[in-house]
Design an enzyme around this catalytic site. Structure first.
Site, PDB file in Angstrom:
ATOM      1  N   CYS A 112       0.969  -1.070   0.016  1.00 12.66           N
ATOM      2  CA  CYS A 112      -0.098   0.026   0.052  1.00 12.66           C
ATOM      3  C   CYS A 112       0.854   1.194  -0.067  1.00 12.66           C
ATOM      4  CB  CYS A 112      -0.932  -0.023   1.230  1.00 12.66           C
ATOM      5  SG  CYS A 112      -2.287  -1.273   1.080  1.00 12.66           S
TER       6      CYS A 112
HETATM    7  N1  LIG Z   1      -2.826  -5.918   2.136  1.00 11.25           N
HETATM    8  C1  LIG Z   1      -3.335  -4.916   2.448  1.00 11.25           C
HETATM    9  O1  LIG Z   1      -3.401  -4.862   3.887  1.00 11.25           O
HETATM   10  C2  LIG Z   1      -4.450  -4.012   1.802  1.00 11.25           C
HETATM   11  C3  LIG Z   1      -5.094  -3.202   2.689  1.00 11.25           C
HETATM   12  C4  LIG Z   1      -6.175  -2.368   2.191  1.00 11.25           C
HETATM   13  C5  LIG Z   1      -6.343  -2.489   0.748  1.00 11.25           C
HETATM   14  N2  LIG Z   1      -5.574  -3.220  -0.088  1.00 11.25           N
HETATM   15  C6  LIG Z   1      -5.682  -3.368  -1.451  1.00 11.25           C
HETATM   16  O2  LIG Z   1      -6.558  -4.511  -1.634  1.00 11.25           O
HETATM   17  C7  LIG Z   1      -6.350  -4.965  -3.046  1.00 11.25           C
HETATM   18  C8  LIG Z   1      -5.640  -6.475  -2.661  1.00 11.25           C
HETATM   19  O3  LIG Z   1      -4.647  -6.565  -2.009  1.00 11.25           O
HETATM   20  P1  LIG Z   1      -4.210  -7.843  -1.277  1.00 11.25           P
HETATM   21  O4  LIG Z   1      -3.199  -7.333  -0.146  1.00 11.25           O
HETATM   22  O5  LIG Z   1      -5.459  -8.461  -0.684  1.00 11.25           O
HETATM   23  O6  LIG Z   1      -3.576  -8.586  -2.560  1.00 11.25           O
HETATM   24  P2  LIG Z   1      -3.052 -10.212  -2.359  1.00 11.25           P
HETATM   25  O7  LIG Z   1      -1.791 -10.036  -3.325  1.00 11.25           O
HETATM   26  O8  LIG Z   1      -2.662 -10.440  -1.005  1.00 11.25           O
HETATM   27  O9  LIG Z   1      -4.159 -10.932  -2.883  1.00 11.25           O
HETATM   28  C9  LIG Z   1      -4.518 -11.037  -4.197  1.00 11.25           C
HETATM   29  C10 LIG Z   1      -5.062 -12.308  -4.629  1.00 11.25           C
HETATM   30  O10 LIG Z   1      -6.008 -11.957  -5.701  1.00 11.25           O
HETATM   31  C11 LIG Z   1      -5.390 -13.176  -6.611  1.00 11.25           C
HETATM   32  N3  LIG Z   1      -5.763 -12.666  -8.116  1.00 11.25           N
HETATM   33  C12 LIG Z   1      -5.224 -11.665  -8.730  1.00 11.25           C
HETATM   34  N4  LIG Z   1      -5.776 -11.617  -9.826  1.00 11.25           N
HETATM   35  C13 LIG Z   1      -6.808 -12.322  -9.800  1.00 11.25           C
HETATM   36  C14 LIG Z   1      -7.853 -12.504 -10.752  1.00 11.25           C
HETATM   37  N5  LIG Z   1      -8.070 -11.819 -12.083  1.00 11.25           N
HETATM   38  N6  LIG Z   1      -8.699 -13.427 -10.434  1.00 11.25           N
HETATM   39  C15 LIG Z   1      -8.772 -13.810  -9.320  1.00 11.25           C
HETATM   40  N7  LIG Z   1      -7.963 -14.011  -8.302  1.00 11.25           N
HETATM   41  C16 LIG Z   1      -6.841 -13.088  -8.754  1.00 11.25           C
HETATM   42  C17 LIG Z   1      -4.153 -13.615  -6.358  1.00 11.25           C
HETATM   43  O11 LIG Z   1      -3.785 -14.831  -6.709  1.00 11.25           O
HETATM   44  C18 LIG Z   1      -3.933 -13.390  -4.876  1.00 11.25           C
HETATM   45  O12 LIG Z   1      -4.206 -14.314  -4.164  1.00 11.25           O
HETATM   46  C19 LIG Z   1      -5.099  -4.169  -3.487  1.00 11.25           C
HETATM   47  O13 LIG Z   1      -5.576  -3.023  -4.433  1.00 11.25           O
HETATM   48  C20 LIG Z   1      -4.598  -3.471  -2.315  1.00 11.25           C
HETATM   49  O14 LIG Z   1      -3.909  -2.261  -2.646  1.00 11.25           O
HETATM   50  C21 LIG Z   1      -4.449  -4.102   0.681  1.00 11.25           C
END
Ligand SMILES: NC(=O)c1ccc[n+]([C@@H]2O[C@H](COP(=O)([O-])OP(=O)(O)OC[C@H]3O[C@@H](n4cnc5c(N)ncnc54)[C@H](O)[C@@H]3O)[C@@H](O)[C@H]2O)c1
Length: 401
Positions: A257
């Protein structure tokens, strides 16, 4: 109500685990290994216990899948996929585009589609809705909303239930249905006047942190040059009961982030002719911190790191998680190696990373603490090398910022 969540990572699985108390959840992920593990009740995310996941599976309220057709009957679909930067540091919406394709090609009834992924203002209206319509095989009228995720993985005091949630639909009907959905498992819903406000608020929250972290990192360098303790100054300033918020210096910012989201805001600002000077400069200061730390360590060691055995303690981007995305340890190691140091690292929470494994916490010439997990004992860190540099402010008796 049938709910599908696209992306079963930090955000998607966390939502799934909470929402499965009330709704039947299908967790869709393109990574089949993750899907297999999840269906065996094995969680890969800190803060989501495997026992909770198993109980959700047993009660029939959760299943993971990598088959798009399992989404076809969903009433609500949440998008929780990565939004990284491309090689040329531009917003990369390719994961969102693929998620839209999965939705468009498989959803057979009208649904509420909510984006929780972080992105720039206008993503829901100008990218997600048109993309789903483009990929849809029939003219189904869906509802669209945004509710940017605020989860802090590993944190126990704030969770899905007690963290206020921003949201807005593209239409009043979408807003109403979004409120109805989240109100089952979130106590405080904050509706804003447009999706763009919610999207921009999320970016500004993380930009606020990025800029303040850069400020305190710069201030740590100023305090050191003045021969005063940055930590004592921060504690002193923090006695003011209003108008001050304490941030602490570090080797830089990490995670998915803070090093990424502000650039989404900067790119949009610059496209609109507004120079994002603070954001760009903050990014530079935070990236430069690893260099500053290596210079300090080198100066303390006779200006020479060539051939020295250096142990980096903690390579996760923050304490008590295994997440190494954008970790500051990467640049610290790079600078140490380019100075000729022989670098290994100790982090049993991470275990293996970039083809290397965690080594025992002992026997180095120099130890550099980048991240201090609670499980790592201070005395063992101090005993691991005759010279210890701590970037966290948590190891009493070590040299540091
Ligand atoms: N990690 C955090 O602390 C956090 C907090 C707030 C917001 N976010 C936001 O949330 C979003 C997701 O982040 P995250 O940390 O959960 O990511 P992550 O990498 O932990 O998880 C994403 C998952 O999505 C899957 N994926 C990717 N493309 C895909 C598709 N087309 N179809 C199905 N699955 C798919 C991946 O295999 C992975 O398991 C991002 O935009 C991030 O900026 C993250």
């Amino acid at each position: 109500m049938k709910v599908a969540i696209i992306g079963q990572g930090y955000v998607g699985l966390t939502i799934a685990a909470f929402a499965a108390e009330f709704f039947e959840i299908v967790g869709f992920d393109s990574n089949e290994k993750v899907v297999q593990q999840l269906n065996q009740g094995i969680s890969h995310i800190e803060g989501i216990d495997s026992s909770l996941l198993s109980s959700r599976i047993k009660s029939g309220m959760y299943k993971a899948t990598s088959h798009g057709e399992d989404l076809s009957q969903s009433d609500v679909i949440i998008i929780a996929v990565p939004t990284p930067l491309s090689k040329d540091r531009q917003p990369d919406l390719s994961f969102i585009d693929l998620a839209c394709k999965t939705i468009g090609q498989n959803l057979s009834n009208p649904a509420l589609i909510i984006n929780e992924s972080t992105s720039f203002p206008g993503t829901l209206r100008k990218f997600i809705k048109p993309a789903i319509e483009k990929y849809s095989t029939s003219q189904i009228g869906h509802l669209y909303a945004i509710s940017p995720e605020r989860v802090d993985p590993g944190r126990t005091d704030f969770n899905q239930k007690n963290t206020p949630r921003l949201f807005s639909g593209l239409t009043p009907e979408a807003s109403g249905k979004t409120r109805e959905f989240y109100s089952k498992f979130c106590d405080n819903l904050v509706e804003v006047s447009s999706p763009e406000v919610a999207e921009a608020a999320k970016l500004f929250e993380n930009t606020f942190r990025q800029v303040n972290i850069a400020l305190v990192n710069e201030f740590a360098q100023i305090a050191h040059s003045l021969g005063i303790s940055v930590y004592e100054i921060l504690d002193a300033a923090n006695t003011k009961p209003y108008g001050f918020m304490k941030f602490t210096p570090s080797a830089g910012v990490g995670g998915h982030c803070i090093p990424v989201d502000p650039t989404y805001l900067a790119v949009v600002a610059e496209e609109h002719g507004v120079p994002a000077t603070f954001i760009r400069r903050a990014n530079e200061v935070n990236l430069e911190m690893s260099n500053y730390i290596v210079r300090r360590i080198s100066a303390d060691n006779g200006g020479e790191l060539n051939g020295k055995n250096v142990l980096v303690v903690g390579v996760a981007y923050k304490p008590n998680v295994a997440d190494v995305r954008e970790t500051a340890a990467e640049l610290v190691i790079e600078h140490l190696r380019s100075n000729g140091a022989v670098v290994s690292w100790h982090d049993e929470v991470v275990g293996t990373w970039r083809g290397e494994s965690s080594v025992p916490l002992q026997g180095a010439d120099i130890a550099v603490v980048v991240t201090k997990h609670d499980s790592v004992d201070e005395k063992r860190i101090l005993a691991s090398a005759p010279y210890v540099f701590d970037t966290t402010g948590k190891v009493k008796g070590a040299r540091g910022l």
